[in-house]
Motif scaffolding. Structure first.
Motif, PDB file in Angstrom:
ATOM      1  N   GLY A   1       0.772  -1.232   0.000  1.00 56.82           N
ATOM      2  CA  GLY A   1       0.000   0.000   0.000  1.00 56.82           C
ATOM      3  C   GLY A   1       0.805   1.284   0.000  1.00 56.82           C
ATOM      4  N   PHE A   2       2.034   1.257  -0.557  1.00 57.36           N
ATOM      5  CA  PHE A   2       2.829   2.473  -0.625  1.00 57.36           C
ATOM      6  C   PHE A   2       2.450   3.275  -1.867  1.00 57.36           C
ATOM      7  CE2 PHE A   2       5.484   0.107   2.306  1.00 57.36           C
ATOM      8  CZ  PHE A   2       5.964   1.099   3.150  1.00 57.36           C
ATOM      9  N   ASP A   3       2.448   4.587  -1.722  1.00 61.66           N
ATOM     10  CA  ASP A   3       2.211   5.453  -2.874  1.00 61.66           C
ATOM     11  C   ASP A   3       3.463   5.598  -3.722  1.00 61.66           C
ATOM     12  OD1 ASP A   3      -0.581   6.425  -2.332  1.00 61.66           O
ATOM     13  OD2 ASP A   3       0.370   7.112  -0.475  1.00 61.66           O
ATOM     14  N   ALA A   4       4.624   5.573  -3.086  1.00 59.98           N
ATOM     15  CA  ALA A   4       5.888   5.724  -3.804  1.00 59.98           C
ATOM     16  C   ALA A   4       7.010   5.161  -2.949  1.00 59.98           C
ATOM     17  CB  ALA A   4       6.162   7.193  -4.140  1.00 59.98           C
ATOM     18  N   ALA A   5       8.149   4.912  -3.583  1.00 56.70           N
ATOM     19  CA  ALA A   5       9.348   4.467  -2.872  1.00 56.70           C
ATOM     20  C   ALA A   5      10.553   5.023  -3.611  1.00 56.70           C
ATOM     21  CB  ALA A   5       9.416   2.945  -2.801  1.00 56.70           C
ATOM     22  N   ILE A   6      11.621   5.271  -2.871  1.00 55.59           N
ATOM     23  CA  ILE A   6      12.849   5.795  -3.460  1.00 55.59           C
ATOM     24  C   ILE A   6      13.981   4.821  -3.139  1.00 55.59           C
ATOM     25  CG2 ILE A   6      14.481   7.723  -3.514  1.00 55.59           C
ATOM     26  CD1 ILE A   6      12.189   9.523  -2.599  1.00 55.59           C
ATOM     27  N   GLY A   7      14.722   4.430  -4.159  1.00 57.15           N
ATOM     28  CA  GLY A   7      15.814   3.497  -3.929  1.00 57.15           C
ATOM     29  C   GLY A   7      16.626   3.298  -5.190  1.00 57.15           C
ATOM     30  N   GLY A   8      17.666   2.489  -5.081  1.00 52.78           N
ATOM     31  CA  GLY A   8      18.559   2.260  -6.208  1.00 52.78           C
ATOM     32  C   GLY A   8      18.774   0.795  -6.484  1.00 52.78           C
ATOM     33  N   GLY A   9      18.949   0.461  -7.761  1.00 55.21           N
ATOM     34  CA  GLY A   9      19.282  -0.897  -8.151  1.00 55.21           C
ATOM     35  C   GLY A   9      18.151  -1.888  -8.024  1.00 55.21           C
ATOM     36  N   PHE A  10      16.898  -1.425  -8.028  1.00 58.10           N
ATOM     37  CA  PHE A  10      15.764  -2.333  -7.916  1.00 58.10           C
ATOM     38  C   PHE A  10      15.304  -2.782  -9.294  1.00 58.10           C
ATOM     39  CE2 PHE A  10      14.211   0.031  -3.843  1.00 58.10           C
ATOM     40  CZ  PHE A  10      15.270  -0.519  -3.140  1.00 58.10           C
ATOM     41  N   GLU A  11      14.862  -4.023  -9.388  1.00 60.34           N
ATOM     42  CA  GLU A  11      14.199  -4.480 -10.594  1.00 60.34           C
ATOM     43  C   GLU A  11      12.729  -4.110 -10.485  1.00 60.34           C
ATOM     44  OE1 GLU A  11      14.772  -8.558 -11.505  1.00 60.34           O
ATOM     45  OE2 GLU A  11      16.961  -8.451 -11.434  1.00 60.34           O
ATOM     46  N   LEU A  12      12.177  -3.588 -11.567  1.00 59.16           N
ATOM     47  CA  LEU A  12      10.786  -3.143 -11.541  1.00 59.16           C
ATOM     48  C   LEU A  12       9.845  -4.345 -11.549  1.00 59.16           C
ATOM     49  CD1 LEU A  12      10.668  -0.127 -14.029  1.00 59.16           C
ATOM     50  CD2 LEU A  12      10.588  -0.074 -11.542  1.00 59.16           C
ATOM     51  N   PRO A  13       9.019  -4.499 -10.508  1.00 59.14           N
ATOM     52  CA  PRO A  13       8.026  -5.574 -10.528  1.00 59.14           C
ATOM     53  C   PRO A  13       6.859  -5.181 -11.431  1.00 59.14           C
ATOM     54  CG  PRO A  13       7.829  -4.303  -8.507  1.00 59.14           C
ATOM     55  CD  PRO A  13       9.017  -3.749  -9.240  1.00 59.14           C
ATOM     56  N   PRO A  14       6.005  -6.116 -11.793  1.00 62.24           N
ATOM     57  CA  PRO A  14       4.848  -5.784 -12.632  1.00 62.24           C
ATOM     58  C   PRO A  14       3.973  -4.718 -11.974  1.00 62.24           C
ATOM     59  CG  PRO A  14       5.143  -8.160 -12.504  1.00 62.24           C
ATOM     60  CD  PRO A  14       6.084  -7.567 -11.502  1.00 62.24           C
ATOM     61  N   GLY A  15       3.490  -3.787 -12.770  1.00 59.12           N
ATOM     62  CA  GLY A  15       2.590  -2.763 -12.269  1.00 59.12           C
ATOM     63  C   GLY A  15       3.274  -1.569 -11.639  1.00 59.12           C
ATOM     64  N   VAL A  16       4.604  -1.504 -11.739  1.00 63.21           N
ATOM     65  CA  VAL A  16       5.363  -0.406 -11.127  1.00 63.21           C
ATOM     66  C   VAL A  16       6.227   0.266 -12.196  1.00 63.21           C
ATOM     67  CG1 VAL A  16       7.127   0.208  -9.415  1.00 63.21           C
ATOM     68  CG2 VAL A  16       5.379  -1.482  -8.860  1.00 63.21           C
ATOM     69  N   VAL A  17       6.285   1.593 -12.159  1.00 61.43           N
ATOM     70  CA  VAL A  17       7.149   2.353 -13.063  1.00 61.43           C
ATOM     71  C   VAL A  17       8.072   3.232 -12.224  1.00 61.43           C
ATOM     72  CG1 VAL A  17       5.511   2.363 -14.982  1.00 61.43           C
ATOM     73  CG2 VAL A  17       5.416   4.187 -13.270  1.00 61.43           C
ATOM     74  N   ALA A  18       9.063   3.836 -12.875  1.00 60.26           N
ATOM     75  CA  ALA A  18      10.041   4.632 -12.133  1.00 60.26           C
ATOM     76  C   ALA A  18      10.465   5.842 -12.937  1.00 60.26           C
ATOM     77  CB  ALA A  18      11.262   3.778 -11.788  1.00 60.26           C
ATOM     78  N   ARG A  19      10.865   6.885 -12.214  1.00 54.81           N
ATOM     79  CA  ARG A  19      11.500   8.043 -12.836  1.00 54.81           C
ATOM     80  C   ARG A  19      12.908   8.173 -12.259  1.00 54.81           C
ATOM     81  NH1 ARG A  19       7.558  13.200 -13.129  1.00 54.81           N
ATOM     82  NH2 ARG A  19       9.394  14.003 -14.223  1.00 54.81           N
ATOM     83  N   ASN A  20      13.852   8.341 -13.125  1.00 58.59           N
ATOM     84  CA  ASN A  20      15.262   8.361 -12.746  1.00 58.59           C
ATOM     85  C   ASN A  20      15.611   9.639 -11.984  1.00 58.59           C
ATOM     86  OD1 ASN A  20      17.986   7.944 -12.583  1.00 58.59           O
ATOM     87  ND2 ASN A  20      18.393   8.243 -14.757  1.00 58.59           N
ATOM     88  N   LEU A  21      16.317   9.482 -10.858  1.00 56.77           N
ATOM     89  CA  LEU A  21      16.780  10.630 -10.080  1.00 56.77           C
ATOM     90  C   LEU A  21      18.279  10.860 -10.238  1.00 56.77           C
ATOM     91  CD1 LEU A  21      14.824  10.053  -6.734  1.00 56.77           C
ATOM     92  CD2 LEU A  21      14.218  11.598  -8.613  1.00 56.77           C
TER      93      LEU A  21
END
Length: 307
Positions: free
Chosen positions: A138-158
Motif C-alpha cells: 500500500g505504498f504510494d511511492a518508494a525511493i531506492g537504487g538498483g531495484f528491478e521493476l516488478p509488474p505494475g510499477v514504473v520509475a523516474r530516474n533521479l
C-alpha cells in the motif's frame, strides 16, 4: 461505498495471505477486515477464501475475482482520492518508503517547502533500507537504487546509484595507500549486506575506461546500515564501500576521504517508484514531480555521480 471497502479488504487479504496482515496495511482491525470480506461474499453469493486456523487461501472463484477487480480497484481508489481532494488541491495520506540515511539527509529537508505548497497532504514516510512491495504493502511511492521493476510499477530516474571506497583521513598514516584495485587485498573491508538476501553482493569496480576489477578487501565486518558503515570507517576500522549519497555528508565534513578515486561501483540508477496507472492520485503525482524537479534544480544527479 460498503462494497468498495469489502473489495479493498478482499484484495489486501489475498495479497497478504491473512486478515491480520491486511488489517495492518489498511489500518483496521483483523475482525473488521474479516467481516467486510464475509459481507462481500454474502453479497456475491460465492465463497472467495478457504479459511482455516493456519491459512487463508483463495478459492477458484476468488482467484478469478481477484484477477478481474484488482487493477480496477486501484483506478477507482485514485479517482476517489482525486475527487475528495481539499478544494481541488492534492490531499490525503502519502505513504512513501526510503532508505534511512538517504531519507534523513535528502528527503526530510523537503518536508517544509513541500507541505507549504500542498498543506492538505499528510506524509506517512517509512525509513527502511529494505525494498518494499509497493502495491501489496500500500505504498504510494518508494525511493531506492538498483531495484528491478516488478509488474505494475514504473520509475523516474533521479540519478546514478554509484558506490565508492572511503576511509578515515588518517587511515593510511602508518600504511601505504593502495594505488590500484590489486592492492586492496592488504586492507580490511567494511561492507553493506543486502537487506533482501543478507549477503554481500560481489560488486566489480570499474573506471572511466570501463575497465573492471574485483574488490579484494578482507571482509572485516558487514553492516546493514550505510551510515553505520561510514561511522565505522571514520573510526579507522577499514575501507568501506558506500553509496555516494550516503558518503557525501562524511566527505564534505572531511570525516572520510575517497580511496582509489578513479574507481567506483555502478549499481544502476537511483529512482522514485510508483504504481503504473492511468489515473495516478494527485498526491502521488505532485510528490513525484516535486522530487524530480528538486533533484534537477539542485544538480543532485551530478553530485551523486562517482565519475
Amino acid at each position: 461505498m460498503e462494497t468498495m471497502i469489502g473489495m479493498q479488504c478482499f484484495v489486501r487479504s489475498a495479497e497478504a495471505g491473512s486478515f491480520s496482515e491486511a488489517a495492518r496495511r489498511l489500518g483496521m482491525t483483523s475482525a473488521a477486515v474479516g467481516k467486510n470480506v464475509a459481507r462481500l461474499e454474502a453479497g456475491l453469493g460465492v465463497r472467495l477464501f478457504q479459511r482455516s486456523t493456519r491459512s487463508l487461501t483463495l478459492t477458484e472463484a476468488g482467484e478469478s475475482f481477484l484477477h478481474e477487480v484488482r487493477d480496477g480497484l486501484v483506478s477507482i481508489q485514485a479517482a476517489v482520492d482525486n475527487l475528495s481532494s481539499a478544494g481541488g488541491q492534492p490531499a490525503g495520506v502519502l505513504k512513501v518508503s526510503m532508505g534511512t540515511g538517504f531519507g534523513r539527509a535528502y528527503m526530510v529537508p523537503l518536508l517544509a517547502p513541500f507541505l507549504a505548497k500542498y498543506p492538505a497532504i499528510s506524509p506517512d514516510w517509512h525509513f527502511d533500507n529494505r525494498q518494499v512491495d509497493l502495491i501489496a504493502q500500500g505504498f504510494d511511492a518508494a525511493i531506492g537504487g538498483g531495484f528491478e521493476l516488478p509488474p505494475g510499477v514504473v520509475a523516474r530516474n533521479l540519478g546514478p546509484a554509484h558506490r565508492i571506497l572511503v576511509a578515515a583521513p588518517d587511515y593510511f598514516n602508518d600504511k601505504k595507500a593502495p594505488k590500484s584495485p590489486a592492492d586492496l587485498d592488504a586492507f580490511d573491508g567494511i561492507f553493506i549486506r543486502s537487506p533482501q538476501t543478507g549477503r554481500v553482493r560481489p560488486w566489480p569496480l570499474r573506471n572511466r575506461a570501463n575497465e573492471q576489477a574485483p574488490i579484494t578487501l578482507r571482509m572485516r565486518m558487514t553492516m546493514s546500515d550505510p551510515e553505520a558503515a561510514c561511522e565505522s570507517a571514520q573510526m579507522g576500522l577499514g575501507i568501506a564501500l558506500i553509496s555516494v549519497p550516503n558518503a557525501l555528508p562524511f566527505l564534505h565534513d572531511k570525516r572520510l576521504v575517497r580511496v582509489l578515486s578513479d574507481w567506483y561501483v555502478d549499481g544502476g540508477t537511483l529512482s522514485i517508484y510508483f504504481a503504473a496507472q492511468k489515473l495516478l492520485p494527485a498526491k502521488t503525482r505532485v510528490f513525484v514531480d516535486y522530487v524530480v524537479e528538486h533533484f534537477r534544480a539542485q544538480h543532485l544527479a551530478q553530485q551523486f555521480s562517482a565519475i
